[in-house]
Design a protein around this motif. Sequence first.
Motif, PDB file in Angstrom:
ATOM      1  N   PRO A 176       0.116   6.840   1.584  1.00 20.72           N
ATOM      2  CA  PRO A 176       1.233   6.193   2.282  1.00 20.72           C
ATOM      3  C   PRO A 176       2.420   6.047   1.339  1.00 20.72           C
ATOM      4  N   SER A 177       3.566   6.478   1.779  1.00 25.99           N
ATOM      5  CA  SER A 177       4.720   6.313   0.900  1.00 25.99           C
ATOM      6  C   SER A 177       6.010   6.283   1.715  1.00 25.99           C
ATOM      7  N   ILE A 178       7.023   5.726   1.107  1.00 27.53           N
ATOM      8  CA  ILE A 178       8.331   5.622   1.758  1.00 27.53           C
ATOM      9  C   ILE A 178       9.327   6.389   0.921  1.00 27.53           C
ATOM     10  N   VAL A 183       5.294   8.084   5.213  1.00 32.17           N
ATOM     11  CA  VAL A 183       3.922   8.506   5.479  1.00 32.17           C
ATOM     12  C   VAL A 183       3.108   7.238   5.706  1.00 32.17           C
ATOM     13  N   VAL A 206      13.195   1.321  -2.365  1.00 28.58           N
ATOM     14  CA  VAL A 206      14.212   1.502  -1.339  1.00 28.58           C
ATOM     15  C   VAL A 206      14.039   0.477  -0.217  1.00 28.58           C
ATOM     16  N   LEU A 240      15.678   0.471   3.377  1.00 33.75           N
ATOM     17  CA  LEU A 240      14.797   0.689   4.524  1.00 33.75           C
ATOM     18  C   LEU A 240      14.986  -0.415   5.558  1.00 33.75           C
ATOM     19  N   ALA A 295       0.826  -1.205   0.000  1.00 26.32           N
ATOM     20  CA  ALA A 295       0.000   0.000   0.000  1.00 26.32           C
ATOM     21  C   ALA A 295       0.862   1.256   0.000  1.00 26.32           C
ATOM     22  N   TYR A 296       2.091   1.114   0.458  1.00 25.01           N
ATOM     23  CA  TYR A 296       2.996   2.274   0.488  1.00 25.01           C
ATOM     24  C   TYR A 296       3.516   2.558  -0.917  1.00 25.01           C
ATOM     25  N   GLU A 297       3.594   3.857  -1.219  1.00 25.72           N
ATOM     26  CA  GLU A 297       4.183   4.260  -2.488  1.00 25.72           C
ATOM     27  C   GLU A 297       5.700   4.144  -2.332  1.00 25.72           C
ATOM     28  N   ASN A 298       6.315   3.462  -3.246  1.00 25.88           N
ATOM     29  CA  ASN A 298       7.729   3.151  -3.083  1.00 25.88           C
ATOM     30  C   ASN A 298       8.379   3.194  -4.452  1.00 25.88           C
ATOM     31  N   GLU A 299       8.586   4.411  -4.960  1.00 25.21           N
ATOM     32  CA  GLU A 299       8.951   4.580  -6.374  1.00 25.21           C
ATOM     33  C   GLU A 299      10.325   4.013  -6.719  1.00 25.21           C
TER      34      GLU A 299
END
Lengths: 331, 162
Positions: free
Chosen positions: B68-70, B99, A235, A239, A228-232
């Motif tokens: 949500p993002s990293i 986030v 990383v 992380l 669900a996290y945006e992770n372009e």
Amino acid sequence: MSMLARRTVLNRATAPLAAAPAGARNMATLREIELRLKSVRNIQKITNSMKVVASTKLAKAQRAMQAGKQYGIANAEVFAHTATDKPSTNRLFVVISSDKGLCGGIHSSVTKATRKALNNTEDSPLAATTAEAPVDAESPVMVIGDKSKAQLIRSVGGNLRLTFNQIGRDIPTFADAAGVADLIVKSGVKYDSVVLVYNKFVSAISYEPASMVVKGEEALRESNAFKAYENEDDVTKDLAEFSLANAIFATLTEGHACEQSSRRNAMDNASKNAGEMIGTLQMQYNRGRQAAITNELVDIITGASVVSIFLPSLQFVCSHPLDGWPATTMP
Amino acid sequence: MSSLRLISSAARRVSSFSLQKRGYAEVNDKLKLSLVLPHQSIFTSTDVVQVNIAAEGGDMGILANHVPSIEALRPGVLEVIETAGGSKKWFTSSGFATVHPNNTLTINVVEAAPLENFSAEAIRSNLQEALKVASGSGSEADKAEARIEADVYESLQHALGK
């Protein structure tokens, strides 16, 4: 006169055998008690100064822990949101202790907790999470600190992969944690999650072993919630490694604060016990000394009375053998 | 009489309820920020309006209810716009900003300092030093380290020049 003197000398010499063995024994042990008193006093001085040192270090350690804890909480937020869908069994245990002793049972408490976790006992710190995925008894274990290493090497020596020392002498720095995390990553040990076993600071007088779980790269990727996290730029690997260093830092600072606090308490108790011991020894010493003095007085008085018995009789022995007897016996 | 009191108390309750609701909506427009360093926590779950970060992928501003993002951070300026007191700027080292779905933003960085605390003099001299080492005859690792150092000083200089 000389004969009388000889008699008193003789009397004293034979006293241990017959007349007053208690007093004589005191005379012999008085010196021993004095020596013991001296050494206990020295020990008290040492424990007391260790306590003072630990108290001052504790204030610093607690401040570092406050910051470190917040850092850890912010770091753990991402793991709180990424529940693993598939239970992971591939765990790496990292035990957080230190090199120095004389601080109560905090090293053995993390050791015990690790052993419990490996044996899947009911009161293991991982009990809540191991219901569906029991811990593999062959799980790799890494130890920070010589104290827990010495304890774990006996029971789970085969599981140990890496051990670290020289960490936690002073307030742990982020560089320490980053170094440890780097070596863990480079060690080549495969894991889905890292379980940090450390002492949790409950209050100034109580600590309990706790565990903090840090997910590895693969486990994060497999979690649906993590997607669900945006992770372009992808990383995830960075992380995972950064989180590991952060978590190690947070647990190191907390463990360090526990150690200092525990050392302070242990040294406080030791000083108190030494104080009690000094009290009893001092009492014993004084009693013994008093007994010896009384004994000597008795000897002197006896001697004096004997002298006063015989001297007049010697004086009057020629004229009136019985004159003066009743008067001189009771001076 | 008693019914009157009941009505008045009910009216009071209604008004207080509506107030509460409005207050709650206001909070929703804000972002919960935790900005933490290993040795210091600058913000812990504090409500802020906006946070501008220097991410690896480029500078970005984060408002409430962000996806949500990293984001991996590069050494750069981090700006926090609080409710009333304008904005504050820090220069941070690398780290991570995340986030979360529950409208919280956590930023873990290894080192950060208020931008106004930096001395332009010191930056210039240290940059010279780093560049000298980077172009010197040290080992590859040393040179790479010095290169990173020089990059940080350059971005710091850039941030101060703005």
